[in-house]
Write a protein that holds these residues in place. Structure first.
Motif, short mmCIF file in Angstrom:
data_model
loop_
_atom_site.label_atom_id
_atom_site.label_comp_id
_atom_site.label_asym_id
_atom_site.label_seq_id
_atom_site.Cartn_x
_atom_site.Cartn_y
_atom_site.Cartn_z
N VAL A 55 0.84 -1.20 0.00
CA VAL A 55 0.00 0.00 0.00
C VAL A 55 0.88 1.25 0.00
CG1 VAL A 55 -1.65 1.32 1.39
CG2 VAL A 55 -1.99 -1.12 1.05
N ALA A 56 1.94 1.26 0.81
CA ALA A 56 2.84 2.41 0.86
C ALA A 56 3.53 2.62 -0.48
CB ALA A 56 3.88 2.20 1.97
N ILE A 57 3.95 1.55 -1.11
CA ILE A 57 4.62 1.65 -2.41
C ILE A 57 3.64 2.17 -3.46
CG2 ILE A 57 5.60 0.26 -4.29
CD1 ILE A 57 6.92 -1.46 -2.10
N ASP A 58 2.41 1.71 -3.41
CA ASP A 58 1.40 2.19 -4.37
C ASP A 58 1.15 3.69 -4.20
OD1 ASP A 58 1.14 -0.32 -5.44
OD2 ASP A 58 -0.67 -0.83 -4.31
N LYS A 59 1.07 4.16 -2.95
CA LYS A 59 0.87 5.59 -2.71
C LYS A 59 2.06 6.40 -3.23
CE LYS A 59 -2.12 5.21 1.35
NZ LYS A 59 -2.21 5.44 2.79
N GLU A 60 3.26 5.93 -2.96
CA GLU A 60 4.45 6.63 -3.41
C GLU A 60 4.50 6.69 -4.94
OE1 GLU A 60 9.30 6.10 -3.16
OE2 GLU A 60 8.03 5.07 -1.70
N THR A 61 4.11 5.60 -5.57
CA THR A 61 4.08 5.56 -7.04
C THR A 61 3.09 6.58 -7.59
OG1 THR A 61 4.64 3.21 -6.98
CG2 THR A 61 3.70 4.05 -9.03
N GLU A 62 1.93 6.67 -6.99
CA GLU A 62 0.93 7.65 -7.44
C GLU A 62 1.44 9.08 -7.28
OE1 GLU A 62 -1.93 7.25 -9.04
OE2 GLU A 62 -1.46 5.11 -9.11
N VAL A 63 2.13 9.37 -6.18
CA VAL A 63 2.69 10.71 -5.97
C VAL A 63 3.73 11.01 -7.05
CG1 VAL A 63 4.16 12.07 -4.42
CG2 VAL A 63 2.24 10.76 -3.49
N LYS A 64 4.62 10.06 -7.34
CA LYS A 64 5.64 10.28 -8.36
C LYS A 64 5.02 10.44 -9.75
CE LYS A 64 9.57 8.23 -6.03
NZ LYS A 64 10.64 7.24 -6.07
#
Length: 119
Positions: A72-81
């Motif tokens: 979930v954290a990686i998915d959020k970071e990907t969306e921000v990038k």
């Protein structure tokens, strides 16, 4: 004397038969014990395998939450990038297109550096 020898031979033959019986009993006992040991070892191996499978299942269950939260954290970071990249694209799109068009349309003719003038 012959009777005594015959008696001694008969006694030896009986002793030999009795020894053969004892040896056969010992072999049978050994085979029986080997089968019991093999059965016991198989049972112990199965018990140990079950124990390790349960231990692994518990470990997997305890760490499954960590994997999901990390995902979930990686998915959020990907969306921000992805948002940052889209923003930079929108900001720089016009400048890049202008530079490309200028390079294509504004050509300054020059002689190649290897070209020498022939006199």
């Amino acid at each position: 004397m012959a009777a005594q020898q015959s008696q001694s031979i008969q006694t030896l033959l009986e002793a030999e038969k009795e020894a053969a019986k004892v040896v056969q009993q010992a072999r049978d006992y050994r085979v029986k014990k080997l089968k019991e040991a093999r059965t016991q070892a198989t049972k112990e191996i199965d018990d140990y395998r079950k124990y390790k499978e349960q231990e692994f299942a518990a470990f997997e269950a305890s760490h499954a939450g960590n994997t999901q939260s990390a995902q979930v954290a990686i998915d959020k970071e990907t969306e921000v990038k992805k948002g940052e990249i889209a923003q930079q694209y929108a900001q720089n799109k016009d400048a890049v297109v202008k530079k490309l068009l200028d390079r294509v349309t504004l050509v300054t003719p020059e002689l190649h550096r290897n070209l020498t003038k022939v006199e």
